[in-house]
Structures are given as C-alpha cells and as structure tokens.
Write a protein that holds these residues in place. Structure first.
Motif, PDB file in Angstrom:
ATOM      1  N   VAL A 142       1.856  -4.351  11.904  1.00 34.96           N
ATOM      2  CA  VAL A 142       2.868  -4.085  12.925  1.00 34.96           C
ATOM      3  C   VAL A 142       2.209  -4.128  14.295  1.00 34.96           C
ATOM      4  N   ASN A 143       2.826  -4.806  15.250  1.00 31.29           N
ATOM      5  CA  ASN A 143       2.322  -4.779  16.621  1.00 31.29           C
ATOM      6  C   ASN A 143       3.483  -4.679  17.599  1.00 31.29           C
ATOM      7  N   MET A 171       6.298   3.089   9.280  1.00 31.96           N
ATOM      8  CA  MET A 171       6.851   3.969   8.245  1.00 31.96           C
ATOM      9  C   MET A 171       8.004   3.305   7.510  1.00 31.96           C
ATOM     10  N   ARG A 172       8.852   2.613   8.260  1.00 31.85           N
ATOM     11  CA  ARG A 172       9.959   1.887   7.631  1.00 31.85           C
ATOM     12  C   ARG A 172       9.439   0.844   6.648  1.00 31.85           C
ATOM     13  N   GLU A 173       8.435   0.091   7.091  1.00 33.89           N
ATOM     14  CA  GLU A 173       7.875  -0.957   6.242  1.00 33.89           C
ATOM     15  C   GLU A 173       7.232  -0.355   4.994  1.00 33.89           C
ATOM     16  N   ALA A 174       6.515   0.755   5.182  1.00 34.69           N
ATOM     17  CA  ALA A 174       5.839   1.408   4.059  1.00 34.69           C
ATOM     18  C   ALA A 174       6.834   1.925   3.029  1.00 34.69           C
ATOM     19  N   GLU A 175       7.988   2.389   3.484  1.00 33.27           N
ATOM     20  CA  GLU A 175       9.001   2.920   2.567  1.00 33.27           C
ATOM     21  C   GLU A 175       9.455   1.873   1.554  1.00 33.27           C
ATOM     22  N   VAL A 186      -2.372  -1.167   2.791  1.00 34.45           N
ATOM     23  CA  VAL A 186      -2.853  -0.525   4.015  1.00 34.45           C
ATOM     24  C   VAL A 186      -1.886  -0.884   5.144  1.00 34.45           C
ATOM     25  N   VAL A 187      -1.978  -0.149   6.220  1.00 33.43           N
ATOM     26  CA  VAL A 187      -1.083  -0.345   7.360  1.00 33.43           C
ATOM     27  C   VAL A 187      -1.899  -0.536   8.624  1.00 33.43           C
ATOM     28  N   CYS A 208       1.385  10.458   6.943  1.00 35.46           N
ATOM     29  CA  CYS A 208       1.215   9.506   5.844  1.00 35.46           C
ATOM     30  C   CYS A 208      -0.257   9.423   5.431  1.00 35.46           C
ATOM     31  N   ASP A 209      -0.481   9.242   4.131  1.00 40.94           N
ATOM     32  CA  ASP A 209      -1.862   9.142   3.638  1.00 40.94           C
ATOM     33  C   ASP A 209      -2.267   7.703   3.329  1.00 40.94           C
ATOM     34  N   VAL A 210      -1.535   6.746   3.878  1.00 40.07           N
ATOM     35  CA  VAL A 210      -1.866   5.334   3.679  1.00 40.07           C
ATOM     36  C   VAL A 210      -3.098   4.985   4.525  1.00 40.07           C
ATOM     37  N   PRO A 211      -4.109   4.317   3.948  1.00 38.41           N
ATOM     38  CA  PRO A 211      -5.274   3.907   4.738  1.00 38.41           C
ATOM     39  C   PRO A 211      -4.876   3.018   5.908  1.00 38.41           C
ATOM     40  N   LEU A 212      -5.547   3.203   7.034  1.00 39.31           N
ATOM     41  CA  LEU A 212      -5.188   2.470   8.242  1.00 39.31           C
ATOM     42  C   LEU A 212      -6.240   1.426   8.614  1.00 39.31           C
ATOM     43  N   HIS A 213      -5.750   0.247   8.923  1.00 37.74           N
ATOM     44  CA  HIS A 213      -6.557  -0.825   9.509  1.00 37.74           C
ATOM     45  C   HIS A 213      -6.356  -0.694  11.019  1.00 37.74           C
TER      46      HIS A 213
END
Length: 364
Positions: A142-143, A171-175, A186-187, A208-213
């Motif tokens: 996302v940018n 968050m929308r995309e992760a859902e 990862v996000v 959120c606990d998603v790993p971040l790039h």
C-alpha cells in the motif's frame, strides 16, 4: 505498545532457501530489480547476467529480490530465474491476477498484490489458494498513490490524515486474507514522507501482528534517499517495528542493499561483517581514498570477516585516527603505509597498494 509480529515463511520452494520473518527472526534486506525481464527466458546471455548479479547482491547482504511482472513473458522469465537461484524472489503484480497464477507455476517465493486492484473476491481467492498450495507468501503493498477513493476523499477534505488512511487501507486489505484463513503474508505501507511512513506503520503495529515490510517510497536519488530511509528505518526499528526493509533509491540495487545493511548494522540488528571507515579527504590528501574505497568496497562487504578496515588520506592522521582498525592503509608522496591497530607494519610504493593490502587482508 506494539504487537509482536507473527511468523511468516518466505521461500523454501524447490531449491530456494527459506527465510522466516516476524517473531524474533533477523530483519531481512530486500531490493528491486531495475530492468525488464520479458526476454530473459529466451536470451541465455541475459539470463546468465541476471543470475550473476543476483549472486553478487546475495554476497552484499541481500536476502530477497523483487521483480516487476507486467506481462506473461516476464512471468515466464521470472519462473525460470527463480528455478536457477536459491535467493527468494518476489513477483510484483498489479491488476492482472493471471500473472500471479503464472508466476506460481515456478518456485517464486512471494506474490506482491493489493486485493483491491486485483478484481473480484474470486480472483483474490484463486491467488490465495495457489499460494497456499505452493507454500508461497503474499505481500500487501500500500502506498499514498493507491488509497481507496473514499479514504482519498477524506484526505483531500482534511478530515483524515494520510498516514491513518494508509494504515486503514492496509487493514482492509489484510481482512481479505484473514477471511480466507491465509496468514502467510506481510504488509507494507509506504509514503514519500518520512513522518507519514513512520506514523502509518506505528498505527498498524499497535493493533495488528502482521510482519511489516518498511520503506520510504520514491525516496529519491542516492543522498536524499539514504537520508529519508535512515531516519524512518532507525526510528521504526528501534521500536521493534519492521521485519524486512527495502531502501528505495534512484540508484543501483547494490547501493540499496549496502545502505540497508549499514542501517541494520548501526541499529545493532546485523552483526559481523567488515566495517569500513575512511576519511572524507582534505587539502592534505596524499592518497586517493575515494578510488581505493570504490575498488574495494564490494569485495570487503562481501567478506565473512568481523574486522574493521581504515582507508585514510594522509600519513599524518592515518594511523592515529584509524588506530582502532584491524587493518589500515594511508599514503603520501608516492608511498603508502599499512598499519594494524595504529602500528605501522609496512611502507610500500603506492603502485603496490592494492597487492600488498590484499596480502595483509588475507592474513585475517
């Protein structure tokens, strides 16, 4: 305050190495290929060149490499490239989900997509199902140029700041993936602004606990990009935010990797390796520091040696300012001195500098 990122697995398909992100795993370094690969599968010399460059980037500290895949020929080429290297490769896909499916016919490790621009839910599910079957991961990218229209409108009206809009978009995309019970993703949330990048990643990491790039998108040319990336990365990494990094520069992939490596090293997140210290030069210059460093930088960085190397411009300050170095070189008047821990061990002609320096380096 911030969530501990869960584990995500990258690679491990065929002969591709597996990298684990999140939890307490080391922060990885990524770069992006700067050229088209549409004809690589049919051009053996180009394929050899690409594989040689991938191998070089790996020796410099690169863990993952991303390739743009705008068409089917590029997808076929990426599959072939991925089958010839152990470095995990990422397919950067926009709009056409069939390109993602094509890339997953080979050992491609990661598909970079945004569910919002791939199309219908069924198309997203098709990509997720194929990734699940192949053991591939997904990166949501996302940018600030790809915000949903409703959030973009709020930003334009001043009722929502851009960093919050980035986090909400992610968050929308992760859902979408969570609903499909797919968690190997990862996000990334990137802005060209350091502050917006920091705030967006902090907002996401709180819930959120998603790993971040992490990265600053379109960071600019070499100096500008290094400054922006260093400010953003050092802030986030010290907060425990960021499982993988990419320094986006209008420069070579090598410079992106070297910059990322140095940022991690200075943040205490990557140990070992050769540490290079060199003087900036001044009117006392007696030795061409710049050209010597240019010749040796890549080779030194690629070496698996935990030592400090000093390259100094004059014999007046060289051994003194570089006395902490395991090995150093300085020069003046056509001569060079080689020193260890501040003690001169050899005096040589400048024309022999590279040869003698290599001899002494090999003693470590």
């Amino acid at each position: 305050m911030f969530k501990t990122p869960r584990e995500v697995k990258i690679g491990g398909i065929g002969d591709v190495s597996q990298i684990k992100m999140g939890l307490n795993h080391p922060v990885t370094i990524q770069t992006m290929w700067k050229e088209g690969i549409d004809d690589a599968a049919e051009n053996s010399s180009k394929m050899d060149s690409i594989l040689a460059k991938i191998a070089e980037l790996k020796t410099l500290g690169c863990d993952i490499i991303r390739f743009a895949v705008p068409d089917m020929k590029s997808a076929a080429s990426l599959c072939k490239i991925a089958s010839c290297t152990s470095v995990p490769l990422v397919a950067d896909i926009h709009f056409d989900y069939k390109l993602a499916l094509e890339c997953l016919n080979g050992p491609v490790s990661v598909i970079r997509i945004n569910p919002g621009n791939i199309g219908s839910f069924d198309r997203v599910k098709a990509v997720v199902d194929k990734c699940r079957e192949r053991g591939a991961a997904i990166r949501i990218g996302v940018n600030t140029g790809s915000l949903p229209s409703d959030l973009e409108k709020q930003v334009e009206e001043g009722t929502l700041d851009r960093s919050t809009a980035l986090a909400r978009t992610a968050m929308r995309e992760a859902e979408v993936f969570e609903k499909l019970n797919f968690y190997n993703y990862v996000v990334s949330m990137k802005a060209s602004s350091v502050e917006e990048t920091i705030l967006a990643n902090e907002a996401f990491a709180k819930i959120c606990d998603v790993p971040l790039h992490i990265g600053v998108t379109e960071a600019g040319p070499l100096i500008t990009g290094i400054v922006k990336s260093t400010l953003a990365f050092s802030h986030l990494l010290r907060e425990g935010i960021g499982s993988t990094i990419r320094v986006s520069l209008s420069s070579s992939p090598e410079n992106e990797v070297i910059t990322g490596r140095e940022i991690l090293h200075e943040c205490g997140l990557r140990k070992g390796g050769v540490n290079i210290v060199s003087c900036p030069r001044c009117g006392r210059i007696g030795f061409d520091v710049h050209s010597f460093v240019d010749r040796w930088q890549k080779k030194l960085i690629a070496m698996d040696k935990n030592i400090t190397i000093a390259v100094m411009g004059c014999v007046v300050n060289g051994p003194g300012e570089g006395k902490h170095a395991d090995l150093g070189i300085a020069g003046g008047g056509g001569k060079c001195i080689i020193f260890k821990k501040g003690k001169i061990i050899r005096t040589i002609d400048e024309k022999d500098a590279d040869t003698v320096f290599e001899q002494e380096l090999n003693s470590f």
